[in-house]
Enzyme design. Structure first.
Site, mmCIF file in Angstrom:
data_model
loop_
_atom_site.group_PDB
_atom_site.id
_atom_site.type_symbol
_atom_site.label_atom_id
_atom_site.label_comp_id
_atom_site.label_asym_id
_atom_site.label_seq_id
_atom_site.Cartn_x
_atom_site.Cartn_y
_atom_site.Cartn_z
ATOM 1 N N PHE A 203 -14.479 -3.553 -24.940
ATOM 2 C CA PHE A 203 -15.931 -3.655 -24.764
ATOM 3 C C PHE A 203 -16.232 -3.487 -23.286
ATOM 4 O O PHE A 203 -15.480 -3.941 -22.433
ATOM 5 C CB PHE A 203 -16.506 -4.962 -25.326
ATOM 6 N N SER B 190 -22.027 -10.233 -12.576
ATOM 7 C CA SER B 190 -22.723 -11.347 -13.222
ATOM 8 C C SER B 190 -24.126 -10.957 -13.686
ATOM 9 O O SER B 190 -24.595 -11.416 -14.727
ATOM 10 C CB SER B 190 -22.823 -12.523 -12.246
ATOM 11 N N ILE C 292 -12.660 -2.431 -17.110
ATOM 12 C CA ILE C 292 -12.736 -2.550 -18.569
ATOM 13 C C ILE C 292 -11.331 -2.732 -19.152
ATOM 14 O O ILE C 292 -10.485 -1.838 -19.034
ATOM 15 C CB ILE C 292 -13.425 -1.309 -19.186
ATOM 16 N N ARG D 230 16.883 -29.623 -11.770
ATOM 17 C CA ARG D 230 17.094 -29.489 -10.323
ATOM 18 C C ARG D 230 17.544 -30.837 -9.736
ATOM 19 O O ARG D 230 16.835 -31.839 -9.862
ATOM 20 C CB ARG D 230 15.778 -29.040 -9.672
ATOM 21 N N ALA E 186 11.677 -22.850 -3.456
ATOM 22 C CA ALA E 186 11.964 -21.468 -3.070
ATOM 23 C C ALA E 186 12.093 -20.572 -4.296
ATOM 24 O O ALA E 186 11.692 -19.410 -4.274
ATOM 25 C CB ALA E 186 13.236 -21.402 -2.237
ATOM 26 N N GLU F 154 -15.197 -12.380 -17.559
ATOM 27 C CA GLU F 154 -16.149 -12.835 -18.592
ATOM 28 C C GLU F 154 -16.992 -14.018 -18.138
ATOM 29 O O GLU F 154 -17.047 -15.057 -18.782
ATOM 30 C CB GLU F 154 -15.407 -13.156 -19.892
ATOM 31 N N ASN G 31 -18.808 -19.700 -11.349
ATOM 32 C CA ASN G 31 -20.173 -20.030 -10.889
ATOM 33 C C ASN G 31 -21.196 -19.811 -12.000
ATOM 34 O O ASN G 31 -22.090 -20.635 -12.210
ATOM 35 C CB ASN G 31 -20.562 -19.168 -9.680
#
Lengths: 385, 255
Positions: free
Chosen positions: A123, A132, A157, A269, A341, A364, A368
């Site tokens: 789309f 926006s 797109i 670890r 690392a 999408e 904000n």
């Protein structure tokens, strides 16, 4: 209130997890390195019904709805974020929207192929200078009597150059603002005057193709119009309220991948004679990852539940999307720190997680925009759809 | 050929952490799955049916109250109906008893072929399916890698030391599946939806009229000992090398 999965949902979860582990995981490194879109994965998703959510069975739908969809998508995205895009790209984007607004002929022509994975879907809303502010788009579709003439270009797109069919939003009444937009279903295999240019400069999501589409006097058939002329903005917002669940679920799943990976690493670890998970500072980081993972996941389930029950879901979807992004970015950031690392090495997935996490903040609806939706609804400035 | 029966068992997930509590293996929080070797048997049955070689695939499972989940997974893969022999009232059973129940349950439906996995990954006895064949009075071949049916004859092959053995056998017969027989499919979403509506019969021990008491008894379960810490040799290189060689020969017995 019930936080458990039904037996069917449990089966969906198991199946999607196995699918992701068997059919997607073995190719992650190769496809990341080559920026390769492995179409056969989409075909397999279609065969297994992973592209047919909330679609009537007569058009090939899988008979399941939102709760099952997010459950499956979560498992897929946890393994490889790039592949979460196909569910929006095929199902929630074009197929579900055609099912809602299309004519019987459009439904029969496009939905079965999108759902079965025979077609790749897309789309197209965004343009180079229109993100926006959807109402300000410049691509035009001129009514030429027996056809529409498309001119303009679309940017960023997903699946633009790999898709067979897709939705394109364009201006049909210049100066009409949001009321001048219309939606079209385009069969890319059957048009001239459309150049599709792959974009290779993305920071992440490498195996998921992204493109620029350039329409130059591109003739499309009269019956390509989806829904009513001038209703494009409304259709677009309806569609985004669905496809955004892909972002929300994908980002929540990415946060979970970071959390699970980091926890495993902490147990393996050894430093100062013990697994690093035994250190309180690390435990707090793992706890933060878990908090974000759970919060993001259950916000996704709430939004899905509202959709399944046909209740207003726009605010809940935006909340899930914003929170998912935050969880994914913070999760990837923490995971890289915990892996040390090795986290910075391309031999480990932390780099991919971080690169992929950052897309969610933009895609999408930026965070904000979603904060605006959440606040606007809360203050009574806009309805919760 | 008409019907294929597939015998399956629900087992702990391969990634499950095994814990013992109160002398029993705890299933607390453990994920249960279809025994992976049984998936090969299910897949083979479905392939035969899809190729027109059978009309119906029936799943039979002897197990506790959660066994229907495993049966429904097989139904979601494409099997037609299921039979659950609910033995939750029986307590611990051995292979002899399990085989008696399995055979009686299989005999409740017409069958031309019975398939099962070659081993269950939990207790690993590799006994129940072949003993059920014995109870049913049909021949069996274990660990097959290939199966062809022509008329009333099955041709199967299996790996033997240094080669392959091909066996011809009349059906009805029972075969157990080895890894490599096929690639089991995943259930599709549509399959999961259809499985809900498929017939799943529950039989109790009383329904089957089995008169069998265990011939063996488990005395104890114990976890493997935790791995001992490694041994560190210190000192001059020449001395530690000699010491290492000595330990490898005398203690570890690897050279």
């Amino acid at each position: 209130m019930d936080f458990g999965l039904t037996e069917e949902q449990q089966m969906v979860q198991d199946m999607a997890k196995r699918f992701a582990e068997d059919e997607i995981a073995p190719y992650i490194e190769e496809d990341e390195e080559n920026h390769h879109y492995r179409r056969e994965i989409l075909t397999k998703m279609g065969e297994l019904g992973l592209l047919g959510w909330s679609i009537p069975e007569e058009y090939g739908g899988n008979g399941m709805g939102w709760m099952e969809a997010v459950t499956a998508l979560y498992e897929i995205a946890k393994v490889h974020t790039s592949w979460r895009l196909s569910i929006s790209g095929n199902c929630w984007g074009p197929a579900f929207t055609i099912n809602e607004y299309g004519t019987e002929e459009q439904k029969q022509k496009y939905i079965p192929g999108l759902v079965s994975g025979e077609f790749v879907g897309s789309f197209a809303i965004t343009e180079a200078n229109v993100g926006s502010d959807v109402g300000a788009m410049k691509t035009t579709a001129e009514d030429k009597g027996d056809h529409w003439l498309l001119n303009g270009s679309k940017m960023w797109i997903s699946g633009g150059h790999t898709c067979d069919v897709g939705l394109v939003y364009a201006v049909t009444r210049e100066g009409g603002g949001v009321k001048g937009l219309s939606c079209f279903v385009i069969d890319y295999r059957d048009i001239e005057g459309c150049e599709r240019i792959p974009i290779h400069s993305k920071v992440g999501m490498w195996p998921a193709p992204t493109s620029e589409l350039v329409f130059e006097n591109c003739k499309i058939p009269k019956d390509a119009l989806l829904g009513e002329e001038g209703k494009g903005f409304q259709i677009c917002m309806w569609m985004l309220n669905n496809t955004r669940m892909g972002c929300a679920t994908g980002s929540a799943a990415l946060a979970a991948a970071c959390g699970e990976g980091a926890a495993q690493y902490c147990n393996e670890r050894i430093q100062f004679g013990q697994p690093i998970g035994k250190f309180q500072a690390i435990q707090h980081q793992i706890a933060t990852l878990k908090l974000e993972e759970d919060a993001a996941k259950y916000l996704v389930y709430r939004a899905a539940w509202l959709k399944e029950n046909k209740l207003p879901s726009q605010q809940a979807t935006s909340i899930a999307k914003v929170y998912g992004c935050k969880a994914a970015v913070e999760g990837a950031n923490l995971a890289m720190k915990i892996y040390g690392a090795y986290g910075y090495s391309t031999e480990y997935p932390c780099g991919r997680w971080l690169r992929d996490a950052k897309q969610f903040e933009t895609l999408e609806g930026t965070s904000n925009i979603h904060m605006g939706i959440i606040g606007g609804i809360e203050l009574g400035y806009q309805p919760n759809r | 050929m008409g019907n294929i029966v597939v015998a399956i068992k629900q087992v702990f997930d391969t990634e499950a952490v095994i814990a013992i509590s109160g002398g029993k293996i705890s299933d607390q929080g453990v994920k249960l799955v279809v025994n992976p070797f049984d998936e090969f048997a299910i897949e083979e049955a479905l392939k035969i049916k899809e190729a027109g070689g059978a009309d119906e695939v029936t799943i039979v499972s002897v197990g506790g109250e959660k066994a229907p989940e495993a049966i429904r997974t097989a139904l979601a893969m494409g099997a037609d109906k299921g039979i659950h022999v609910d033995i939750s009232s029986l307590g611990v059973i051995d292979e002899f008893v399990a085989a008696e129940y399995l055979a009686k349950a299989i005999a409740t439906v017409p069958y031309d072929l019975v398939l099962a996995g070659r081993i269950a990954i939990d207790d690993g006895s590799s006994q129940v399916a072949v003993r059920a064949a014995e109870v049913l009075g049909i021949p069996s071949v274990s660990s097959i890698l290939k199966l062809d049916i022509a008329g009333s004859t099955a041709t199967v092959s299996r790996e033997i030391d240094g080669g392959t053995e091909t066996i011809e056998i009349p059906i009805p017969a029972l075969f157990t599946a080895q890894k490599g027989l096929n690639e089991p499919r995943l259930p599709s979403m549509m399959g999961i939806m259809k499985a809900k509506k498929k017939d799943l019969t529950v039989l109790t021990p009383a329904d089957l009229g089995v008169d069998a008491t265990a011939k063996s008894n488990v005395l104890e379960y114990s976890l493997p000992p935790a791995r001992a810490a490694g041994k560190k040799l210190t000192g001059e290189a020449a001395d530690t090398a000699a010491e290492l060689a000595k330990l490898l020969r005398e203690e570890a017995k690897v050279i």
